[in-house]
Design a protein around this motif. Structure first.
Motif, short mmCIF file in Angstrom:
data_model
loop_
_atom_site.label_atom_id
_atom_site.label_comp_id
_atom_site.label_asym_id
_atom_site.label_seq_id
_atom_site.Cartn_x
_atom_site.Cartn_y
_atom_site.Cartn_z
N ALA A 176 44.69 41.49 44.30
CA ALA A 176 44.97 40.67 43.11
C ALA A 176 44.98 39.19 43.45
O ALA A 176 44.42 38.36 42.71
N ASN A 177 45.58 38.83 44.57
CA ASN A 177 45.61 37.42 44.97
C ASN A 177 44.20 36.90 45.22
O ASN A 177 43.86 35.77 44.84
N ASN A 218 42.44 36.37 41.89
CA ASN A 218 42.91 35.14 41.24
C ASN A 218 42.33 33.90 41.91
O ASN A 218 41.91 32.95 41.24
N LEU A 219 42.30 33.92 43.23
CA LEU A 219 41.76 32.78 43.96
C LEU A 219 40.28 32.61 43.65
O LEU A 219 39.80 31.49 43.44
N SER A 253 38.67 33.53 40.97
CA SER A 253 38.47 33.06 39.60
C SER A 253 38.76 31.58 39.45
O SER A 253 38.20 30.90 38.58
N ARG A 254 39.67 31.05 40.29
CA ARG A 254 39.98 29.62 40.19
C ARG A 254 38.92 28.74 40.84
O ARG A 254 38.81 27.56 40.51
#
Length: 1383
Positions: A746-747, A750-751, A753-754
């Protein structure tokens, strides 16, 4: 000279020396019996036919050449050089130029150990010793030599005989060379190849012998021997002294004598060298060889023509190009005047430019260019000077001067050219041969029918490759010098050329193809010879031949040749291999013809035959005869020819460099695994290097060959291990096994996608894990390619080693398949033991399991390419590492106590017992009932305890080490627990009277007496700690059997189901039958039996025969006294773990199991005693079913209730206003005892401690916030202990004071309020429990009764947990530490 030669002890040869110099006949074959031996014909490398031809025609062929001596003297030369080589080894290669002799020279036992005398004799050669005044040099040494003259004479006699042999050989060989030179009509390769090769072989052998003789101390040997002879024989010189002086002096240096002796044959040598020049030019022109297809089985310009007949003779001559080069180097060295021929400059330039050394014998050599500068160049300068002075005709003088000037320039410059270009020239040639032989192998493998027509081309390719391989080890790395004193230069091999492996492999494949299709080659040769018979008969009938009017001898020979050819059996069908045909008589007769027609004494010579038959437009008679001779050798001497051209036995003398090159190229970038077969195969021919003149060489060379093979096998197996370990590394298959936990994934998502900007994307995130698509980045391709290359090499190497034929060296047989199996399995075992522990401590079982599975996957990959069951080997290793006792013990249920286990299992089990159960490292190990694992306050080695003791890790342990590993760990836990139970037994025995008094006072209710008696118990705190350790062992074993059960259910669900069903229907009887007891133990080991703790303690007590003393009846009283131990001072309940901070909850487990186990053993003993007493009374009968488990449970229940009753009494009696901080822990402890014991209802504590008190305690622990808990901890009156104490003051019936002077406790409003609040909460939750249904009534909880969903959420928000871990919500649903229901 290189020093890397094999060494022999001097005594080996000296012991076989004759007692005196043998008196030999100076002339005749009998002189050379030692060198020729009785089986000389079999050692002539296929020349038996030639020798026999002479022997059979000595009378009739008086006009022929004396060729017998040619072959015999050539063989004698080999023996002479072997002896000189051996002497040089014994003397440790002295430096004769500088008169430098090592210490081993004098200790060899050949010369007297008096250097000053011997060196002076050598330096003053040829002066007689009587003129040297030796007594002034070293009188002591001279006297010592005089005293032991006979001994020294005997040690020198065989070597003086060698000098005599050298002198005799020189005279006989020189006479024969001069005779052949003057009588042979033609010495051209295409007309008279057989006699030409015999003549030039003798010529080169003559030169080699004399050049090699310079390397032995001839002068010292002769002078010292003569001095000793004079001392022992009244000052008389030895018989051959003066002749030997003249011989040695004339060949000092040898090239001076050779120039003089061979001056008369020089013109014939020049003719021969001019004749072989075109073949030498062709062999150096790699472009022409490639473009014209001289080594291709098909014509390069006409690929449809599969049999290459473009250059049949030239391709065949290439097989002799190595000999031609040696002829050139030796010929111009000893006949320098022939360099003044116009064509000789180019021929010598080509050969000199490619060589730095000239090999004499084995690994002895001379520095080529230095000797040309020292001995050839002065002769050329002299010729130049003579030509310039005009002593000859002007025109010839100008030409001779011009040629001499060119030769001078060539010799002066070619040295530098050779230093810089010879390596490049031969490297290019090796690449050509690598390509051509590779194509040849592929072509003949695909088209084996074309191998026979091209067999001569195969021989040429083999000879060419053989020459290049030998050149490599003779030349690479040699540093040359123009100085005569710097002739001996160490060879530093350059180990980075992979073409050597390709050449060895190509030669090996070609030889294998020839041997595989030897029947087809023989059939083709027989067919050719059959057709040749008609052509020869036709040529014999031509008018030219009739006009020659041959004499009867030649006619008879030709007729016999035709008859031999016509009588050859015709090959039909598949019976070619069964045909046995000896064509030696054919070759004898043809050689007899050649000996006659090539002699100047014959009236019919070779030119007559050529002119008479060549006019027919077909091949002449000589060409047909020579072709028939060559093809006949392919019928019965094919193996000899194959050995001659494809044998690499000579590289034995460079085997140390061979090993170095192998190690550097085999596993290099261009190395190929299949090459190892060829590298190993060459060792089979090494023993052939041994000379029969030196018998001990066979043993020495054979031993070296075996060591060479073992060294290479070690390197191959090391490379195999390296490939496996590369794949088994984190950069190998380990990189393919990286898996992310859900939160890590998950991390990363998220990374990712940023990171919307492409330039900001990085292949690696800050978390240390690769982002998706990592493998696609170009910079990461190398790792993938490396992995693929390693896999390819591993599979290829395994396939090659599996298919490789055994290597036979003397009586040793090396089977590479077996070495490979041992290597793979041995590496697996070493890796298994290596990954057991990390740098810090034990490897986690789950990681260990994954590493073993990864390595096993690699072994399975290799197993697909070998015809062996490697999986079975892995199973055997795993079995050996988990169980190493006798195999018979595997079938026994009762294991012997001294049974040995494998090292791997022993290491892991010891670690668990020492670090988890015993907590030897002091890491603060506690058992967490909620989490079903052990925890630690600091790392145990490299991990926290929960990382190696949770169910997942123990399951991995079970899968890795199997049932034998589980048995071993269980056995160690039992041994540890048995020792602790023995401490309990000792304590009971030691304190029996005190415990009797404690029991009496407890039953009497005398509090003061009870306290007084309890204080007399010895080492109570130590006993409590021992019991806690026993509880830890019980808890760990419980986790272990649970993991075993889960693994069994996953791997063998049918067996698990069978055990579960059987366990449920086992009869309950006292005592149990042996079979029933055995089945119950089996069920208990996989957690499908009854209560594990009780059964486990029972089995331990049965094994050690414990709990037999009557003092065990006092066990509940001993356990009850534990409530007064000082260990409660540090006891605190932990909500997160469901246990106490100092593992006191393990004491509850121990108490429950030990009381139950000891009680059932007591009842069994009582039953056996009754049975024993009833044996003498027939009227009494005991029914075993009567003593069932109901009576057992009743007895255990009553004992446990007795413990709870008195424990509660001691707790409440010891409570006071000033001592009340431990009250809560003790009450919760008793509650956990009731919860853990299957024989004790939870309601058992109600009669002693009202449940509302426990309810309020649990409510306080589970509902208060961290700040509230902190404030409660600061105020004793608001703590759970205070609430419990105040409630007990009102409601507990156990608070009676037995003594009249006791003051009743005061009551205040606060205690009432706490009690009321707790009662209210109890009533509400009791209502919720009733509504939850019957299925929840038997589920044990960690909190007070049950909590509704809303209540659970409320408690979760206000949890006071100080430890890390998952949310406390599920704890209340699965925990066993809190009260649930009453029975």
């Amino acid at each position: 000279m290189a020093k890397s030669r094999p060494h022999f002890p001097a005594q080996d040869v000296l012991a076989s020396a004759p007692a005196a110099v043998r008196s030999r006949e100076w002339e005749g074959p009998s002189r050379w019996t030692e060198y020729l031996g009785p089986d000389v014909e079999s050692r002539n490398n296929g020349r038996g036919a030639e020798v026999a031809a002479i022997q059979n025609s000595s009378a009739s062929l008086h006009k022929g050449l004396n060729m017998q001596w040619v072959y015999q003297l050539t063989h004698v030369a080999e023996g002479l050089m072997a002896k000189m080589y051996r002497l040089n080894q014994i003397l440790d290669y002295p430096d004769l130029v500088n008169h430098s002799y090592p210490e081993t020279f004098w200790k060899a036992g050949v010369f007297p150990n008096h250097p000053r005398i011997c060196i002076l004799l050598e330096k003053k050669f040829p002066e007689h010793h009587s003129k040297l005044q030796l007594e002034r040099v070293d009188k002591f040494a001279l006297d010592a030599m005089n005293d032991s003259a006979e001994v020294h004479l005997q040690s020198l006699e065989q070597w003086i005989q060698l000098l005599l042999d050298l002198m005799a050989f020189r005279e006989q060989a020189l006479r024969l060379i001069l005779d052949l030179s003057s009588t042979v009509i033609t010495l051209l390769p295409h007309q008279n190849a057989l006699i030409l090769h015999a003549f030039m072989d003798l010529f080169c052998s003559f030169v080699r012998v004399n050049l090699l003789s310079e390397k032995i101390p001839r002068k010292m040997m002769l002078q010292t021997y003569n001095l000793l002879h004079a001392m022992a024989r009244d000052d008389r010189d030895t018989d051959f002294y003066h002749r030997l002086i003249q011989f040695v002096d004339s060949y000092d240096p040898p090239l001076k004598g050779l120039h003089e002796d061979l001056n008369f044959v020089s013109p014939r040598i020049g003719e021969v060298l001019e004749a072989v020049g075109p073949i030498i030019f062709l062999s150096t022109d790699t472009r022409k060889l490639r473009n014209e297809g001289f080594l291709s089985p098909f014509h390069p310009r006409y690929p449809d023509i599969l049999t290459n007949s473009a250059h049949p003779m030239r391709a065949q001559d290439l097989a002799n190009v190595t000999s031609y080069r040696e002829w050139v180097l030796f010929g111009y060295l000893v006949c320098p005047d022939e360099l003044l021929r116009v064509t000789s400059i180019d021929i010598s330039l080509v050969v000199l430019k490619e060589n730095l050394v000239l090999t004499l014998f084995r690994d002895e050599y001379i520095l080529l260019h230095e000797d040309y500068h020292l001995y050839v160049l002065p002769r050329i300068l002299e010729s130049k000077k003579i030509a310039k002075s005009g002593r000859t005709k002007q025109k010839e003088a100008d030409l001779e001067y011009s040629v001499a000037k060119q030769v001078e320039k060539m010799i002066s410059e070619v040295h530098e050219q050779a230093m810089y270009s010879c390596d490049a020239i031969h490297h290019e040639r090796r690449i050509l041969l690598k390509q051509e032989i590779g194509r040849m192998v592929m072509f003949f493998t695909d088209q084996p029918s074309l191998l026979a027509p091209n067999i001569q081309m195969v021989f040429s390719a083999l000879a060419f490759a053989q020459s290049e391989v030998l050149w490599y080890f003779q030349h690479v790395g040699i540093g040359s010098s123009r100085s005569k004193t710097a002739r001996i230069v160490p060879v530093e091999i350059d180990p980075n050329d992979p073409t050597i492996g390709f050449l060895l492999d190509g030669m090996d494949h070609l030889c294998c193809l020839v041997r595989k299709y030897i029947a087809a080659i023989r059939g083709y040769a027989l067919s050719y010879l059959s057709s040749c018979a008609g052509r020869i008969r036709f040529l014999l009938g031509t008018p030219g031949m009739v006009a020659l009017d041959l004499d009867a001898t030649l006619k008879g020979l030709f007729q016999r040749i035709v008859q031999h050819l016509e009588n050859i059996p015709k090959p039909q069908g598949d019976n070619i291999s069964a045909i046995t045909c000896d064509l030696s008589e054919l070759r004898k007769d043809w050689l007899s013809v050649l000996m006659i027609v090539t002699s100047a004494r014959s009236s019919i010579n070779i030119r007559h035959l050529e002119k008479a038959t060549v006019s027919t437009g077909k091949e002449g008679l000589l060409s047909e005869g020579n072709a028939a001779y060559n093809w006949s050798r392919c019928v019965d001497e094919l193996e000899i020819q194959l050995s001659k051209h494809g044998n690499l036995k000579k590289i034995y003398f460079y085997h140390q460099h061979l090993t170095s090159v192998f190690r550097n190229t085999m596993f290099g970038p261009e190395g190929r695994p299949q090459h190892c077969c060829a590298w190993l195969g060459v060792a089979s021919s090494f023993p052939e290097c041994a000379s029969p003149i030196v018998p001990e060489e066979v043993t020495k060379i054979g031993r070296d060959a075996v060591l060479y093979v073992e060294s290479l096998i070690e390197s191959i197996m090391g490379g195999l291990e390296g490939l496996i370990n590369i794949l088994d590394s984190e950069g190998g298959f380990g990189s393919l096994e990286m898996q992310l936990l859900p939160d890590q994934a998950a991390n990363l998502m998220n990374l990712t996608s940023r990171l919307s900007i492409p330039s900001a994307k990085s292949p690696k995130a800050s978390y240390g894990f690769h982002l998706p698509g990592y493998e696609s980045y170009p910079e990461n391709n190398n790792s993938i390619k490396m992995l693929e290359a390693a896999m390819q090499r591993l599979t290829n190497l395994c396939s090659v080693l599996n298919d490789m034929e055994p290597i036979c060296v003397l009586n040793h047989v090396f089977v590479l398949r077996e070495y490979m199996r041992e290597c793979i399995l041995g590496n697996f075992k070493r890796r298994l033991l290596a990954v057991l522990k990390t740098d810090s401590d034990l490897q986690r079982p789950s990681v260990l399991e994954s590493l073993i599975r990864r390595h096993t996957t690699i072994v399975h990959l290799a197993e697909q390419h070998v015809s062996m069951d490697l999986t079975q080997g892995i199973r055997e290793i795993l079995l050996a590492e988990t169980y190493s006792g006798p195999v018979s013990s595997l079938q026994l249920f009762e294991k012997p106590t001294d049974q040995q286990t494998g090292t791997a299992t022993e290491a892991v089990c010891n670690w668990y017992v020492e670090n988890i159960v015993k907590d030897a490292s002091g890491a603060g190990i506690i058992f967490a009932p909620l989490h079903r694992c052990f925890k630690s306050t600091r790392p145990v080695g490299g991990y926290f305890a929960e990382s190696v003791t949770d169910l997942k890790e123990l399951k991995a342990f079970v899968r890795t080490f199997g049932s034998y590993g589980v048995d071993r760990l269980d056995r160690m836990l039992k041994e540890h627990t048995a020792a602790l139970l023995n401490c309990i037994d000792t304590t009971l025995r030691a304190n029996r009277e005190i415990l009797d008094a404690v029991a009496g006072s407890m039953h009497a209710g005398d509090r003061m007496e009870t306290e007084s008696n309890i204080k007399q118990i010895i080492d109570m705190d130590t006993m409590v700690r021992f019991c806690i350790q026993a509880g830890q062992a019980i808890a760990f074993d419980s986790l272990l059997v649970e993991a075993s059960g889960v693994v069994l259910e996953e791997g063998a669900p049918l067996i698990h189901s069978l055990l579960s069903g059987v366990a449920k229907h086992l009869p309950d009887e006292i005592p149990e039958k042996k079979e029933i007891r055995r089945m119950r133990k089996v069920a208990d080991t996989v957690n499908v039996g009854g209560d594990h703790d009780f059964e486990w303690i029972r089995s331990i007590l049965e094994e050690v025969r414990g709990a037999t003393d009557s003092s065990w009846s006092l066990l509940p009283y001993l356990f009850a006294t534990f409530m007064t131990s000082s260990i409660w001072n540090t006891t605190a309940f932990n909500v997160d773990t469901g246990g106490f901070s100092n593992n006191i909850h393990c004491l509850a487990r121990c108490i429950s199991a030990v009381i139950a186990g000891s009680e059932i053993l007591r009842l069994e003993r009582e039953y056996r005693q009754k049975q024993t007493l009833s044996n003498g009374h027939a009227t009494e009968s005991l029914d075993p079913e009567a003593q069932n488990y109901l009576s057992v449970e009743t007895s255990i229940k009553s004992t446990m209730q007795l413990f709870v009753k008195f424990s509660a009494g001691i707790i409440l009696d010891s409570w006071s206003e000033s001592i009340r901080s431990h009250l809560v822990a003790k009450l919760m402890f008793l509650d956990q005892v009731c919860e853990i014991s299957p024989f004790l209802p939870r309601s058992s504590l109600e009669s002693h401690v009202p449940y509302c008190i426990l309810r309020s305690v649990y409510s306080q622990y589970y509902s208060n916030s961290s700040t509230a808990m902190a404030s409660l901890g600061a105020s004793p009156r608001h703590s759970p202990a205070a609430a419990a104490a105040m409630s007990l003051a009102h409601s507990s019936p156990s608070m009676r004071q037995p003594h009249g002077d006791s003051t009743p406790q005061s009551h205040d409003a606060a205690s009432y309020n706490v009690k009321a609040a707790a009662s209210s909460a109890h009533g509400q939750d009791h209502y919720e429990m009733e509504n939850a249904g019957g299925k929840n009534r038997n589920v044990r909880r960690s909190g007070p009764l049950e909590y509704s969903l809303s209540r659970k959420a409320k408690f979760a928000e206000g949890s006071t947990s100080g430890s890390t871990g998952p949310s406390p919500l599920p704890r209340f649903a699965v925990s066993r530490s809190g009260p649930v229901s009453y029975k």
